[in-house]
Design an enzyme around this catalytic site. Structure first.
Site, mmCIF file in Angstrom:
data_model
loop_
_atom_site.group_PDB
_atom_site.id
_atom_site.type_symbol
_atom_site.label_atom_id
_atom_site.label_comp_id
_atom_site.label_asym_id
_atom_site.label_seq_id
_atom_site.Cartn_x
_atom_site.Cartn_y
_atom_site.Cartn_z
ATOM 1 N N GLU A 33 155.372 -28.076 37.323
ATOM 2 C CA GLU A 33 154.425 -27.341 38.172
ATOM 3 C C GLU A 33 155.055 -27.187 39.559
ATOM 4 O OE1 GLU A 33 151.389 -26.093 37.528
ATOM 5 O OE2 GLU A 33 150.550 -27.181 35.815
ATOM 6 N N HIS A 93 153.332 -24.955 31.537
ATOM 7 C CA HIS A 93 152.347 -24.209 30.744
ATOM 8 C C HIS A 93 152.555 -22.700 30.810
ATOM 9 C CE1 HIS A 93 149.708 -23.130 34.217
ATOM 10 N NE2 HIS A 93 150.093 -24.284 34.702
ATOM 11 N N ASP A 98 149.976 -20.467 29.894
ATOM 12 C CA ASP A 98 148.765 -19.716 30.237
ATOM 13 C C ASP A 98 148.686 -19.541 31.750
ATOM 14 O OD1 ASP A 98 148.281 -22.573 30.289
ATOM 15 O OD2 ASP A 98 146.145 -22.168 30.553
ATOM 16 N N GLU A 139 146.307 -24.998 29.849
ATOM 17 C CA GLU A 139 146.308 -25.832 31.054
ATOM 18 C C GLU A 139 145.288 -25.383 32.081
ATOM 19 O OE1 GLU A 139 147.315 -27.780 34.788
ATOM 20 O OE2 GLU A 139 147.205 -25.636 34.420
ATOM 21 N N GLU A 140 145.131 -24.063 32.242
ATOM 22 C CA GLU A 140 144.265 -23.582 33.321
ATOM 23 C C GLU A 140 142.803 -23.989 33.122
ATOM 24 O OE1 GLU A 140 144.996 -22.304 36.166
ATOM 25 O OE2 GLU A 140 147.120 -21.899 35.897
ATOM 26 N N ASP A 161 152.949 -20.264 38.582
ATOM 27 C CA ASP A 161 152.045 -21.158 37.855
ATOM 28 C C ASP A 161 151.784 -20.591 36.478
ATOM 29 O OD1 ASP A 161 150.309 -23.221 37.290
ATOM 30 O OD2 ASP A 161 148.606 -22.307 38.272
ATOM 31 N N HIS A 208 148.091 -19.056 42.087
ATOM 32 C CA HIS A 208 146.804 -18.344 42.016
ATOM 33 C C HIS A 208 146.639 -17.371 43.186
ATOM 34 C CE1 HIS A 208 144.840 -21.646 39.287
ATOM 35 N NE2 HIS A 208 146.063 -21.308 38.905
HETATM 36 ZN ZN LIG Z 1 149.821 -24.835 36.650
#
Ligand SMILES: [Zn+2]
Length: 410
Positions: free
Chosen positions: A177, A84, A86, A151-152, A117, A374
């Site tokens: 991922e 992803h 985003d 996705e987030e 991520d 994150h």
């Molecule tokens: Zn992710």
């Protein structure tokens, strides 16, 4: 078994991954420079489409939900690589060692927002496809590379749109991922449940004339918490959990509240369904006079499409003996001569749709490390990024080889 022909081919794949590493890193740096919060991925999608064209995909397009897609080959087995575009939003940029949107190479890693991520994963799958294309590796497969959106906030919703709106149904899905170059074969599920009590509003000076919805909620909250003792368990994922995470009511301090609503975050085992979860919660809260529902997650794509749907993200687990897992193992073994550890993810991924909802065999492999996801020191190791591209180049051959015993080159 890896034949002589295979070992030559495998060496060539690894060499080309090294040769393409500078280009791959430039692409990743460009992606990091583009802010792409959920629902606002347009520029990152365009940049990915540009790269998919540059590496020579046979077809490049944006689907109806605004995902970037590239296709190589026209074979029978359709393999989808999903990563992803985003990213999680930056809470406090002053905590970051480098500005989040300014990619920096330091200690052999590229730092920046989304490196782990999941933009590192996007660079891995796109350059896996680039190697495959340059070496003209073919077999009875069609490879689709997807720079995914949304996705987030709503994992799986963009993939659902590709499958159910646009009718592109892959036979297998690989998710890039964070796995630190190991394999992941499942995840717990999650969902949101809203539980509501209703009362009767009156002026707070005469409470005996009303019914207080907050007081009615007290035993309900206790009962929801007590459910934790009996939630489904699983030999791999452990115990399901349930947390009362939000509480709301009318914002009128001088009235007896006429309603009260709590939100419950539930973590689920594979096999739990919307019906089974709701039935379990309702059995507990309805006798106490409360109602339970699963709300819709509001979702709007960067192209303006509404994709609202239930805030329900099923768990999944690929069987230990599944040929897809064997193909992943064979790819790692061929490249690095050692079996890859297999685990499950703690967090949720697009696999909640592909495997959890659509039943498409799904496997995880990525260069990124979970500890940077994150986090303010968000980064991806560059040597691992190169290795992941080699994995993604070789995987389709191993996948169809495992099934039919054919690898073609040229
Ligand atoms: Zn992710």
């Amino acid at each position: 078994m890896v034949s002589t022909l295979h070992s030559e081919l495998i060496a060539t794949v690894s060499q080309l991954a090294e040769a393409l590493a500078p280009q791959q890193q430039r692409f990743l740096a460009d992606l990091i420079r583009i802010r792409s919060y959920t629902g606002d991925e347009g520029a990152a999608v365009q940049r990915t489409l540009q790269e998919l064209r540059a590496i020579g995909c046979d077809e490049v397009w944006m689907d109806s939900a605004g995902n970037a897609l590239g296709r190589i080959g026209n074979g029978r087995r359709v393999i989808l690589y999903d990563a992803h575009l985003d990213t999680n939003e930056v809470a406090d940029a002053s905590e970051w060692p480098h500005p989040p949107l300014e990619p920096v190479i330091e200690h052999g890693a590229m730092w920046g927002l989304g490196a782990s991520d999941c933009k590192g994963g996007v660079a891995a799958i796109v350059y896996g496809a680039a190697i495959l294309k340059q070496l003209a590796l073919s077999g009875d497969f069609t490879l689709l590379v997807m720079g995914a959106t949304l996705e987030e906030d709503a994992e799986g919703f963009a993939l659902r749109a590709l499958v159910e709106r646009d009718g592109v149904r892959p036979d297998t899905v690989l998710l890039a991922e964070a796995t630190d170059l190991t394999l992941r074969r499942g995840q717990r599920g999650r969902c949101e449940i809203r539980v509501r009590t209703t009362g009767k509003a009156v002026h707070a000076s005469t409470p005996h004339l009303g019914e207080n919805a907050i007081l009615k909620m007290l035993p309900v909250v206790a009962a929801l918490e007590a459910m934790n003792a009996d939630l489904p368990t699983h030999p791999i994922f452990g115990k399901g959990t349930q947390v009362v995470s939000l509480i709301e009511g009318p914002h009128t301090p001088n009235s007896v509240p006429s309603w009260c609503e709590v939100t419950v975050d539930r973590r689920m085992m594979p096999g739990e369904t919307m019906a089974s979860v709701l039935a379990g919660v309702r059995a507990v809260v309805e006798p106490l006079g409360a109602t339970a529902t699963i709300p819709d997650q509001p979702v709007r794509t960067h192209t303006g499409l509404r994709l609202d749907g239930p805030s329900f993200y099923p768990g999944w687990l690929l069987e230990e003996t599944h040929p897809l897992l064997a193909a992943g193992q064979a790819t790692g073994q061929a490249l690095w001569g050692t079996p890859l550890p297999v685990d499950v993810w703690r967090f949720s991924t697009d696999g909640t749709y592909s495997a959890g909802a659509a039943g498409i065999p799904t496997l995880g492999f990525g260069p990124q490390e979970e500890r940077y996801v994150h986090a303010a020191d968000d980064q991806v190791d560059l040597a691992k990024l190169t290795k992941a591209a080699a994995f993604y180049a070789l995987f389709p051959l191993m996948f169809v080889n495992g099934e039919e015993g054919t690898i073609e080159r040229g």
